[in-house]
Design a protein around this motif. Structure first.
Motif, PDB file in Angstrom:
ATOM      1  N   GLN A  46       0.846  -1.193   0.000  1.00  0.00           N
ATOM      2  CA  GLN A  46       0.000   0.000   0.000  1.00  0.00           C
ATOM      3  C   GLN A  46       0.876   1.235   0.000  1.00  0.00           C
ATOM      4  O   GLN A  46       1.943   1.248   0.616  1.00  0.00           O
ATOM      5  CB  GLN A  46      -0.909   0.017   1.220  1.00  0.00           C
ATOM      6  N   HIS A  47       0.402   2.279  -0.663  1.00  0.00           N
ATOM      7  CA  HIS A  47       1.169   3.512  -0.760  1.00  0.00           C
ATOM      8  C   HIS A  47       1.369   4.120   0.626  1.00  0.00           C
ATOM      9  O   HIS A  47       0.429   4.286   1.390  1.00  0.00           O
ATOM     10  CB  HIS A  47       0.455   4.514  -1.666  1.00  0.00           C
ATOM     11  N   GLY A  48       2.620   4.402   0.952  1.00  0.00           N
ATOM     12  CA  GLY A  48       2.950   5.024   2.225  1.00  0.00           C
ATOM     13  C   GLY A  48       3.164   4.043   3.366  1.00  0.00           C
ATOM     14  O   GLY A  48       3.612   4.433   4.437  1.00  0.00           O
ATOM     15  N   ALA A  49       2.856   2.772   3.143  1.00  0.00           N
ATOM     16  CA  ALA A  49       3.018   1.766   4.193  1.00  0.00           C
ATOM     17  C   ALA A  49       4.383   1.089   4.058  1.00  0.00           C
ATOM     18  O   ALA A  49       5.042   1.191   3.031  1.00  0.00           O
ATOM     19  CB  ALA A  49       1.909   0.719   4.098  1.00  0.00           C
ATOM     20  N   TYR A  50       4.784   0.407   5.103  1.00  0.00           N
ATOM     21  CA  TYR A  50       6.051  -0.318   5.122  1.00  0.00           C
ATOM     22  C   TYR A  50       5.778  -1.781   4.799  1.00  0.00           C
ATOM     23  O   TYR A  50       4.899  -2.391   5.384  1.00  0.00           O
ATOM     24  CB  TYR A  50       6.727  -0.202   6.479  1.00  0.00           C
ATOM     25  N   VAL A  51       6.541  -2.334   3.858  1.00  0.00           N
ATOM     26  CA  VAL A  51       6.364  -3.739   3.491  1.00  0.00           C
ATOM     27  C   VAL A  51       7.012  -4.642   4.526  1.00  0.00           C
ATOM     28  O   VAL A  51       6.436  -5.616   4.968  1.00  0.00           O
ATOM     29  CB  VAL A  51       6.949  -4.018   2.086  1.00  0.00           C
ATOM     30  N   ARG A  52       8.224  -4.294   4.950  1.00  0.00           N
ATOM     31  CA  ARG A  52       8.906  -5.068   5.987  1.00  0.00           C
ATOM     32  C   ARG A  52       9.824  -4.135   6.760  1.00  0.00           C
ATOM     33  O   ARG A  52      10.157  -3.041   6.302  1.00  0.00           O
ATOM     34  CB  ARG A  52       9.675  -6.242   5.391  1.00  0.00           C
ATOM     35  N   HIS A  53      10.262  -4.602   7.899  1.00  0.00           N
ATOM     36  CA  HIS A  53      11.120  -3.804   8.767  1.00  0.00           C
ATOM     37  C   HIS A  53      12.449  -3.512   8.076  1.00  0.00           C
ATOM     38  O   HIS A  53      13.035  -4.368   7.438  1.00  0.00           O
ATOM     39  CB  HIS A  53      11.357  -4.567  10.075  1.00  0.00           C
ATOM     40  N   GLY A  54      12.905  -2.294   8.178  1.00  0.00           N
ATOM     41  CA  GLY A  54      14.193  -1.929   7.626  1.00  0.00           C
ATOM     42  C   GLY A  54      14.125  -1.308   6.243  1.00  0.00           C
ATOM     43  O   GLY A  54      15.140  -0.926   5.687  1.00  0.00           O
ATOM     44  N   THR A  55      12.926  -1.242   5.686  1.00  0.00           N
ATOM     45  CA  THR A  55      12.782  -0.597   4.376  1.00  0.00           C
ATOM     46  C   THR A  55      11.944   0.666   4.550  1.00  0.00           C
ATOM     47  O   THR A  55      11.201   0.800   5.517  1.00  0.00           O
ATOM     48  CB  THR A  55      12.090  -1.520   3.363  1.00  0.00           C
ATOM     49  N   GLY A  56      12.037   1.541   3.614  1.00  0.00           N
ATOM     50  CA  GLY A  56      11.248   2.763   3.662  1.00  0.00           C
ATOM     51  C   GLY A  56       9.821   2.511   3.223  1.00  0.00           C
ATOM     52  O   GLY A  56       9.452   1.401   2.834  1.00  0.00           O
ATOM     53  N   PRO A  57       9.004   3.550   3.262  1.00  0.00           N
ATOM     54  CA  PRO A  57       7.615   3.378   2.827  1.00  0.00           C
ATOM     55  C   PRO A  57       7.540   3.140   1.322  1.00  0.00           C
ATOM     56  O   PRO A  57       8.393   3.577   0.561  1.00  0.00           O
ATOM     57  CB  PRO A  57       6.952   4.707   3.208  1.00  0.00           C
ATOM     58  N   VAL A  58       6.501   2.445   0.901  1.00  0.00           N
ATOM     59  CA  VAL A  58       6.285   2.132  -0.506  1.00  0.00           C
ATOM     60  C   VAL A  58       5.701   3.359  -1.196  1.00  0.00           C
ATOM     61  O   VAL A  58       4.790   3.996  -0.684  1.00  0.00           O
ATOM     62  CB  VAL A  58       5.308   0.942  -0.649  1.00  0.00           C
ATOM     63  N   HIS A  59       6.239   3.696  -2.358  1.00  0.00           N
ATOM     64  CA  HIS A  59       5.715   4.781  -3.180  1.00  0.00           C
ATOM     65  C   HIS A  59       5.223   4.159  -4.479  1.00  0.00           C
ATOM     66  O   HIS A  59       6.024   3.757  -5.328  1.00  0.00           O
ATOM     67  CB  HIS A  59       6.784   5.828  -3.465  1.00  0.00           C
ATOM     68  N   LEU A  60       3.907   4.046  -4.617  1.00  0.00           N
ATOM     69  CA  LEU A  60       3.338   3.405  -5.797  1.00  0.00           C
ATOM     70  C   LEU A  60       3.536   4.252  -7.048  1.00  0.00           C
ATOM     71  O   LEU A  60       3.577   5.480  -6.991  1.00  0.00           O
ATOM     72  CB  LEU A  60       1.841   3.145  -5.590  1.00  0.00           C
ATOM     73  N   LEU A  61       3.633   3.560  -8.172  1.00  0.00           N
ATOM     74  CA  LEU A  61       3.804   4.185  -9.473  1.00  0.00           C
ATOM     75  C   LEU A  61       2.522   4.041 -10.279  1.00  0.00           C
ATOM     76  O   LEU A  61       1.831   3.033 -10.165  1.00  0.00           O
ATOM     77  CB  LEU A  61       4.923   3.483 -10.257  1.00  0.00           C
ATOM     78  N   ALA A  62       2.218   5.017 -11.093  1.00  0.00           N
ATOM     79  CA  ALA A  62       1.147   4.890 -12.081  1.00  0.00           C
ATOM     80  C   ALA A  62       1.830   4.524 -13.390  1.00  0.00           C
ATOM     81  O   ALA A  62       2.567   5.321 -13.957  1.00  0.00           O
ATOM     82  CB  ALA A  62       0.365   6.182 -12.204  1.00  0.00           C
ATOM     83  N   ALA A  63       1.621   3.304 -13.848  1.00  0.00           N
ATOM     84  CA  ALA A  63       2.292   2.789 -15.042  1.00  0.00           C
ATOM     85  C   ALA A  63       1.285   1.984 -15.856  1.00  0.00           C
ATOM     86  O   ALA A  63       0.191   1.675 -15.370  1.00  0.00           O
ATOM     87  CB  ALA A  63       3.480   1.917 -14.635  1.00  0.00           C
ATOM     88  N   PRO A  64       1.627   1.626 -17.091  1.00  0.00           N
ATOM     89  CA  PRO A  64       0.686   0.858 -17.910  1.00  0.00           C
ATOM     90  C   PRO A  64       0.198  -0.397 -17.197  1.00  0.00           C
ATOM     91  O   PRO A  64       0.965  -1.099 -16.538  1.00  0.00           O
ATOM     92  CB  PRO A  64       1.510   0.505 -19.152  1.00  0.00           C
ATOM     93  N   ALA A  65      -1.087  -0.668 -17.339  1.00  0.00           N
ATOM     94  CA  ALA A  65      -1.690  -1.828 -16.679  1.00  0.00           C
ATOM     95  C   ALA A  65      -1.309  -3.134 -17.357  1.00  0.00           C
ATOM     96  O   ALA A  65      -1.103  -4.145 -16.688  1.00  0.00           O
ATOM     97  CB  ALA A  65      -3.216  -1.679 -16.652  1.00  0.00           C
ATOM     98  N   GLU A  66      -1.206  -3.122 -18.669  1.00  0.00           N
ATOM     99  CA  GLU A  66      -0.836  -4.323 -19.408  1.00  0.00           C
ATOM    100  C   GLU A  66       0.667  -4.544 -19.305  1.00  0.00           C
ATOM    101  O   GLU A  66       1.453  -3.617 -19.496  1.00  0.00           O
ATOM    102  CB  GLU A  66      -1.245  -4.197 -20.880  1.00  0.00           C
ATOM    103  N   ALA A  67       1.060  -5.765 -19.027  1.00  0.00           N
ATOM    104  CA  ALA A  67       2.480  -6.062 -18.829  1.00  0.00           C
ATOM    105  C   ALA A  67       3.309  -5.730 -20.068  1.00  0.00           C
ATOM    106  O   ALA A  67       4.399  -5.180 -19.955  1.00  0.00           O
ATOM    107  CB  ALA A  67       2.655  -7.532 -18.453  1.00  0.00           C
ATOM    108  N   ASP A  68       2.789  -6.038 -21.257  1.00  0.00           N
ATOM    109  CA  ASP A  68       3.549  -5.757 -22.484  1.00  0.00           C
ATOM    110  C   ASP A  68       3.773  -4.265 -22.683  1.00  0.00           C
ATOM    111  O   ASP A  68       4.774  -3.856 -23.261  1.00  0.00           O
ATOM    112  CB  ASP A  68       2.830  -6.331 -23.698  1.00  0.00           C
ATOM    113  N   ALA A  69       2.859  -3.442 -22.208  1.00  0.00           N
ATOM    114  CA  ALA A  69       2.972  -1.993 -22.382  1.00  0.00           C
ATOM    115  C   ALA A  69       4.012  -1.384 -21.442  1.00  0.00           C
ATOM    116  O   ALA A  69       4.388  -0.226 -21.613  1.00  0.00           O
ATOM    117  CB  ALA A  69       1.621  -1.333 -22.160  1.00  0.00           C
ATOM    118  N   LEU A  70       4.503  -2.147 -20.475  1.00  0.00           N
ATOM    119  CA  LEU A  70       5.525  -1.620 -19.571  1.00  0.00           C
ATOM    120  C   LEU A  70       6.838  -1.339 -20.294  1.00  0.00           C
ATOM    121  O   LEU A  70       7.677  -0.599 -19.798  1.00  0.00           O
ATOM    122  CB  LEU A  70       5.774  -2.591 -18.410  1.00  0.00           C
TER     123      LEU A  70
END
Length: 119
Positions: A46-70
């Motif tokens: 989740q945006h702004g939350a911590y995934v695990r101890h020792g890492t910074g908060p997650v900053h989500l990206l807005a990117a193409p939804a289709e994998a090929d378009a990445l």
């Protein structure tokens, strides 16, 4: 960037619209190589939350939804409409891009000889 502060380049509110549609959560459903089964088939980041101890908060990206378009060039990806975008955590985004690039290279035709003359 806090939970509701958009990135600097979000003049039209596109990032905010994508995050609102995703409810602030990564929308990867396993294209990164993880099955995300423990979380209902969707990445738990989740945006702004911590995934695990020792890492910074997650900053989500807005990117193409289709994998090929990445793999689109940045200027083409930036021109995509809101409906063609999804929220990605950096880990899922990178892993999916690598997987798509690897599959594209594997399906590419074999290169011709690397010399001017046949010997």
């Amino acid at each position: 960037m806090t939970r509701r502060t958009p990135p600097l380049g979000d003049q039209q509110g596109l990032w905010q619209a994508v995050m609102a549609a995703a409810a602030g959560r990564c929308q990867c459903r396993g294209t990164c190589g993880k099955n995300h089964d423990k979380d209902g088939g969707r990445c738990p980041a989740q945006h702004g939350a911590y995934v695990r101890h020792g890492t910074g908060p997650v900053h989500l990206l807005a990117a193409p939804a289709e994998a090929d378009a990445l793999l689109l060039p940045p200027h083409k990806a930036a021109a995509l409409p809101k409906a063609a975008l999804a929220a990605w955590c950096p880990a899922c985004h990178s892993a999916t891009r690598r997987a798509v690039d690897k599959a594209r290279l594997a399906s590419a035709p074999a290169a011709g000889p690397d010399c001017l003359f046949d010997f």
